[in-house]
Design a protein around this motif. Structure first.
Motif, PDB file in Angstrom:
ATOM      1  N   GLY A   1      43.058 -18.611  54.345  1.00  0.00           N
ATOM      2  CA  GLY A   1      43.712 -19.882  54.100  1.00  0.00           C
ATOM      3  C   GLY A   1      44.873 -20.126  55.051  1.00  0.00           C
ATOM      4  N   PRO A   2      45.531 -21.289  54.931  1.00  0.00           N
ATOM      5  CA  PRO A   2      46.654 -21.606  55.824  1.00  0.00           C
ATOM      6  C   PRO A   2      47.807 -20.624  55.720  1.00  0.00           C
ATOM      7  CG  PRO A   2      45.877 -23.579  54.688  1.00  0.00           C
ATOM      8  CD  PRO A   2      45.179 -22.424  54.049  1.00  0.00           C
ATOM      9  N   ALA A   3      47.962 -19.973  54.564  1.00  0.00           N
ATOM     10  CA  ALA A   3      49.089 -19.055  54.387  1.00  0.00           C
ATOM     11  C   ALA A   3      48.830 -17.668  54.953  1.00  0.00           C
ATOM     12  CB  ALA A   3      49.434 -18.940  52.898  1.00  0.00           C
ATOM     13  N   ASP A   4      47.598 -17.354  55.326  1.00  0.00           N
ATOM     14  CA  ASP A   4      47.286 -16.015  55.838  1.00  0.00           C
ATOM     15  C   ASP A   4      47.885 -15.828  57.225  1.00  0.00           C
ATOM     16  OD1 ASP A   4      45.986 -15.618  53.545  1.00  0.00           O
ATOM     17  OD2 ASP A   4      43.975 -15.387  54.376  1.00  0.00           O
ATOM     18  N   SER A   5      48.471 -14.673  57.449  1.00  0.00           N
ATOM     19  CA  SER A   5      49.142 -14.373  58.720  1.00  0.00           C
ATOM     20  C   SER A   5      48.144 -13.850  59.749  1.00  0.00           C
ATOM     21  CB  SER A   5      50.244 -13.339  58.493  1.00  0.00           C
ATOM     22  OG  SER A   5      49.678 -12.117  58.041  1.00  0.00           O
ATOM     23  N   GLN A   6      48.640 -13.675  60.979  1.00  0.00           N
ATOM     24  CA  GLN A   6      47.824 -13.093  62.047  1.00  0.00           C
ATOM     25  C   GLN A   6      47.421 -11.659  61.702  1.00  0.00           C
ATOM     26  OE1 GLN A   6      46.776 -15.493  64.035  1.00  0.00           O
ATOM     27  NE2 GLN A   6      47.968 -15.299  65.913  1.00  0.00           N
ATOM     28  N   ASP A   7      48.310 -10.941  61.053  1.00  0.00           N
ATOM     29  CA  ASP A   7      47.990  -9.561  60.668  1.00  0.00           C
ATOM     30  C   ASP A   7      46.866  -9.521  59.645  1.00  0.00           C
ATOM     31  OD1 ASP A   7      49.936  -8.522  62.348  1.00  0.00           O
ATOM     32  OD2 ASP A   7      51.494  -8.593  60.810  1.00  0.00           O
ATOM     33  N   ALA A   8      46.902 -10.452  58.676  1.00  0.00           N
ATOM     34  CA  ALA A   8      45.844 -10.481  57.669  1.00  0.00           C
ATOM     35  C   ALA A   8      44.491 -10.802  58.297  1.00  0.00           C
ATOM     36  CB  ALA A   8      46.188 -11.517  56.589  1.00  0.00           C
ATOM     37  N   VAL A   9      44.473 -11.690  59.289  1.00  0.00           N
ATOM     38  CA  VAL A   9      43.220 -12.014  59.974  1.00  0.00           C
ATOM     39  C   VAL A   9      42.695 -10.803  60.733  1.00  0.00           C
ATOM     40  CG1 VAL A   9      42.184 -13.459  61.761  1.00  0.00           C
ATOM     41  CG2 VAL A   9      43.779 -14.461  60.132  1.00  0.00           C
ATOM     42  N   PHE A  10      43.604 -10.094  61.423  1.00  0.00           N
ATOM     43  CA  PHE A  10      43.151  -8.958  62.240  1.00  0.00           C
ATOM     44  C   PHE A  10      42.708  -7.783  61.372  1.00  0.00           C
ATOM     45  CE2 PHE A  10      44.053  -5.057  64.680  1.00  0.00           C
ATOM     46  CZ  PHE A  10      43.124  -5.247  65.692  1.00  0.00           C
ATOM     47  N   GLU A  11      43.283  -7.631  60.184  1.00  0.00           N
ATOM     48  CA  GLU A  11      42.881  -6.522  59.320  1.00  0.00           C
ATOM     49  C   GLU A  11      41.406  -6.588  58.967  1.00  0.00           C
ATOM     50  OE1 GLU A  11      44.286  -3.752  58.126  1.00  0.00           O
ATOM     51  OE2 GLU A  11      45.934  -4.161  59.502  1.00  0.00           O
ATOM     52  N   GLU A  12      40.848  -7.808  58.883  1.00  0.00           N
ATOM     53  CA  GLU A  12      39.425  -7.945  58.593  1.00  0.00           C
ATOM     54  C   GLU A  12      38.570  -7.724  59.831  1.00  0.00           C
ATOM     55  OE1 GLU A  12      38.256  -8.326  55.603  1.00  0.00           O
ATOM     56  OE2 GLU A  12      40.258  -8.460  54.709  1.00  0.00           O
ATOM     57  N   VAL A  13      39.181  -7.792  61.011  1.00  0.00           N
ATOM     58  CA  VAL A  13      38.444  -7.601  62.264  1.00  0.00           C
ATOM     59  C   VAL A  13      38.511  -6.146  62.726  1.00  0.00           C
ATOM     60  CG1 VAL A  13      38.320  -8.330  64.684  1.00  0.00           C
ATOM     61  CG2 VAL A  13      38.888  -9.993  62.902  1.00  0.00           C
ATOM     62  N   LYS A  14      39.591  -5.447  62.348  1.00  0.00           N
ATOM     63  CA  LYS A  14      39.857  -4.105  62.862  1.00  0.00           C
ATOM     64  C   LYS A  14      38.695  -3.120  62.668  1.00  0.00           C
ATOM     65  CE  LYS A  14      43.907  -2.389  61.922  1.00  0.00           C
ATOM     66  NZ  LYS A  14      44.994  -1.684  61.182  1.00  0.00           N
ATOM     67  N   PRO A  15      37.997  -3.092  61.518  1.00  0.00           N
ATOM     68  CA  PRO A  15      36.923  -2.093  61.366  1.00  0.00           C
ATOM     69  C   PRO A  15      35.854  -2.164  62.443  1.00  0.00           C
ATOM     70  CG  PRO A  15      37.471  -3.050  59.239  1.00  0.00           C
ATOM     71  CD  PRO A  15      38.213  -3.839  60.262  1.00  0.00           C
ATOM     72  N   LEU A  16      35.643  -3.344  63.051  1.00  0.00           N
ATOM     73  CA  LEU A  16      34.623  -3.443  64.098  1.00  0.00           C
ATOM     74  C   LEU A  16      34.990  -2.610  65.321  1.00  0.00           C
ATOM     75  CD1 LEU A  16      33.680  -7.227  64.084  1.00  0.00           C
ATOM     76  CD2 LEU A  16      32.243  -5.329  63.399  1.00  0.00           C
ATOM     77  N   LEU A  17      36.289  -2.429  65.577  1.00  0.00           N
ATOM     78  CA  LEU A  17      36.705  -1.738  66.794  1.00  0.00           C
ATOM     79  C   LEU A  17      36.364  -0.257  66.749  1.00  0.00           C
ATOM     80  CD1 LEU A  17      40.154  -3.466  67.299  1.00  0.00           C
ATOM     81  CD2 LEU A  17      37.955  -4.064  68.297  1.00  0.00           C
ATOM     82  N   THR A  18      36.272   0.306  65.546  1.00  0.00           N
ATOM     83  CA  THR A  18      35.879   1.707  65.444  1.00  0.00           C
ATOM     84  C   THR A  18      34.473   1.915  65.985  1.00  0.00           C
ATOM     85  OG1 THR A  18      37.266   1.854  63.477  1.00  0.00           O
ATOM     86  CG2 THR A  18      35.735   3.661  63.856  1.00  0.00           C
TER      87      THR A  18
END
Length: 601
Positions: free
Chosen positions: A236-253
């Motif tokens: 949502g609009p209140a989600d920060s950049q960190d919250a967005v990246f936390e859902e992307v981070k597992p792909l980098l492993t």
């Protein structure tokens, strides 16, 4: 003889004497004037001293007068304060007397009340003690049950998420996340195409849960309709950049596990794609922590990648970066240099190799050793990216930006496996040297074939058999370890928009046409994959041709949908959400982990 008297000489002598006397008098006058001037100076000094002494005396008198006045005022104030203190003491004595009387009365009443409370408590304990204990035990049991149910619910939710992710990975579906940006000032500008109906700044797109987007009022001037879109994750609009990246981070492993990974941001102009991928600089000076929080997926992914590499053995991984843009359906290498050594985008061709892989000819790669070096390389060429102001966005990107991080890995496990295979072959050679040296030994000796098959089957990490893995040893026993490469592609797509809303003209119309055609080609490719058509039109656009490995291959692909929340952009928002829905229906090939190629010579 009578004397002759010269009168002229006498007169001249007398004149000379008189002149001498006159000069003497004049000199005396000068001496007197000098003395007079000296006396005047002395008189002035005396007068000045007298004046200063008089002024000092006056000041001293005034000071003494002020001191006397202050002393008089202080005496009067002290006298008044003393009288007030005496009055306060009198009041305090009266209040203390009242307090003592009240305290005595209160103590007596407290004793009486305590006696009554003890009587009531004893009566309650005798009549209701068992019921209170039962109720307390029941409440404690309910609280424990509630905590257990919450824990079970939390565990089930986590298990459901893990199972869903596992199912998505096994099916090979494209992962789709959605991010709804907040309402911005330019949303309040009424578009000429909005017509009548709700204001263009009315919010109609909502993130109602962590996996569902609701669009309210699909068509202007018609009854309100709600439509739901489900994705793997919704921000949502209140989600920060960190919250967005936390859902992307597992792909980098998965990068270091041997999988290719692609993350692309899709959406209309002004929906926040570049902010999501690159981040934004604060308008004012902020702390380092706040600046880190504003970074997007690309800098955070680079930092996470090098953090993961730091946990691996030293010099086991190397990283190279390349930066491309697709502008007017042409691929440009932004890291290429001109004759003067300055960065200048140069056109490149996209080809398909004999093995089916996509390759960009003469692409420039820059070795990097840290996330800061990655961002320095990217920042140095971002100014070359095509941009143009429109009515929707003052700094609209007119090209698709593709940042690729290529990781070369050397697997120590693969080297240990090769040594194990070579040792086993030497043992088998010593036991049956004549048969092993036969060119047809594997087919002529079933026992040897059976032993070799068991050996290959016992290694879980052994790659698929190939001629290079023949159990017949070579006269030269040597092992070469070829590093395998994986790539992380980070794509910031240009925004889709309509001509009437963007207000572009001239050469910008051709840019807009190329952008929309390439995004339409991307939608066609996803539709063909979702419907499992025999032919997928990758080559209809340089963008889809360049991303063919990421869209239809065995790479792990995540599409970050960026949508605007207002009625003004409802058409483009629905188009983006529709593309995300089609992307989720794509069943790709099951991701295959890349293995090191071992060559035994």
């Amino acid at each position: 003889m009578p004397l002759f008297i010269n009168r002229d000489q006498i007169f001249a002598h007398q004149v000379h004497l008189l002149e001498h006397k006159l000069r003497s008098k004049e000199e005396r006058i000068l001496e007197l004037e000098t003395e007079n001037a000296i006396l005047h100076l002395r008189l002035a000094e005396c007068l000045g001293k007298l004046r200063r002494e008089r002024e000092e005396e006056i000041k001293a008198l005034n000071h003494h007068q002020h001191q006397r006045d202050a002393q008089n005022i202080t005496r009067s104030a002290l006298t008044k304060l003393l009288s007030e203190v005496q009055a306060v003491k009198q009041d305090l004595s009266e209040v203390f007397a009242v307090y003592v009387s009240f305290a005595t009365e209160l103590e007596e009443q407290s004793k009486q009340l305590m006696g009554k409370v003890e009587q009531v408590s004893s009566s309650l304990n005798s009549h209701c003690g068992n019921e209170i204990q039962n109720l307390q035990a029941h409440v404690a049991g309910l609280e424990r049950s509630l905590e257990e149910e919450k824990e079970k619910c939390r565990a089930e939710r986590q298990r459901r998420k893990e199972l869903h992710n596992t199912l998505v990975e096994l099916r090979g579906n494209i992962r789709v996340h959605c991010r709804v940006r907040p309402v911005l000032p330019f949303d309040h500008i009424r578009s000429s195409t909005s017509g009548s109906g709700p204001a263009s700044s009315e919010e109609v797109v909502y993130a109602i849960s962590d996996d569902t987007v609701m669009v309210n009022g699909l068509k202007t001037g018609m009854p309100m309709q709600d439509k739901m879109f489900e994705f793997e994750r919704v921000h949502g609009p209140a989600d920060s950049q960190d919250a967005v990246f936390e859902e992307v981070k597992p792909l980098l492993t998965s990068l270091l596990d041997g999988y290719n990974v692609c993350i692309m941001a899709y959406g209309q102009t002004g929906s926040g794609k570049t902010h999501t991928m690159m981040g934004s600089q604060p308008l004012h000076d902020h702390s380092r922590t706040q600046q880190e929080a504003q970074k997007g997926i690309i800098p955070k992914a680079a930092a996470e990648l090098f953090r993961l590499i730091s946990e691996k053995p030293a010099e086991s991984h190397t990283v190279e970066v390349s930066v491309m843009e697709v502008y007017n359906n042409e691929v440009f290498d932004l890291l290429a240099r001109d004759e003067q050594g300055n960065a200048a985008g140069q056109r490149r061709d996209v080809i398909t190799t004999s093995s089916g892989a996509i390759q960009v000819t003469s692409l420039t790669y820059v070795p990097v050793c840290s996330a800061s070096e990655v961002m320095q390389v990217i920042s140095s060429v971002l100014k070359l990216r095509a941009r143009c102001p429109t009515l929707v966005h003052t700094d609209s990107s007119r090209s698709h930006l593709i940042v690729t991080l290529t990781i070369s890995s050397k697997s120590p496990n693969a080297l240990a496996l090769a040594r194990r295979l070579q040792s086993a072959k030497k043992d088998m050679q010593r036991s049956n040297q004549k048969e092993w040296w036969s060119p047809r030994c594997r087919r002529a000796n079933p026992a040897a074939r059976h032993s070799s098959d068991e050996l290959f089957a016992s290694s879980a990490s052994s790659p698929c058999p190939s001629p290079s893995y023949s159990p017949c040893p070579s006269p030269r026993n040597s092992i070469t370890q070829a590093p395998f490469k994986t790539k992380l592609q980070l794509v910031d797509l240009a925004g889709s928009e309509c001509v009437g809303m963007s207000g572009v003209s001239g050469a910008a119309l051709w840019e807009l046409s190329c952008i929309n055609r390439s995004l339409s080609a991307l939608s066609d490719v996803l539709g063909a994959l979702a419907e499992q058509r025999p032919h997928v039109p990758y080559r209809n656009s340089k963008l889809t041709h360049l991303l063919q490995d990421s869209i239809g291959g065995d790479a792990k692909l995540l599409v970050m949908l960026c949508v605007s929340p207002t009625q003004r952009f409802i058409t483009e928002s629905l188009q983006s959400l529709g593309l995300g829905t089609r992307a989720r229906q794509v069943q790709k090939e099951q991701p295959r982990k890349k293995n090191n190629t071992l060559k035994v010579k």
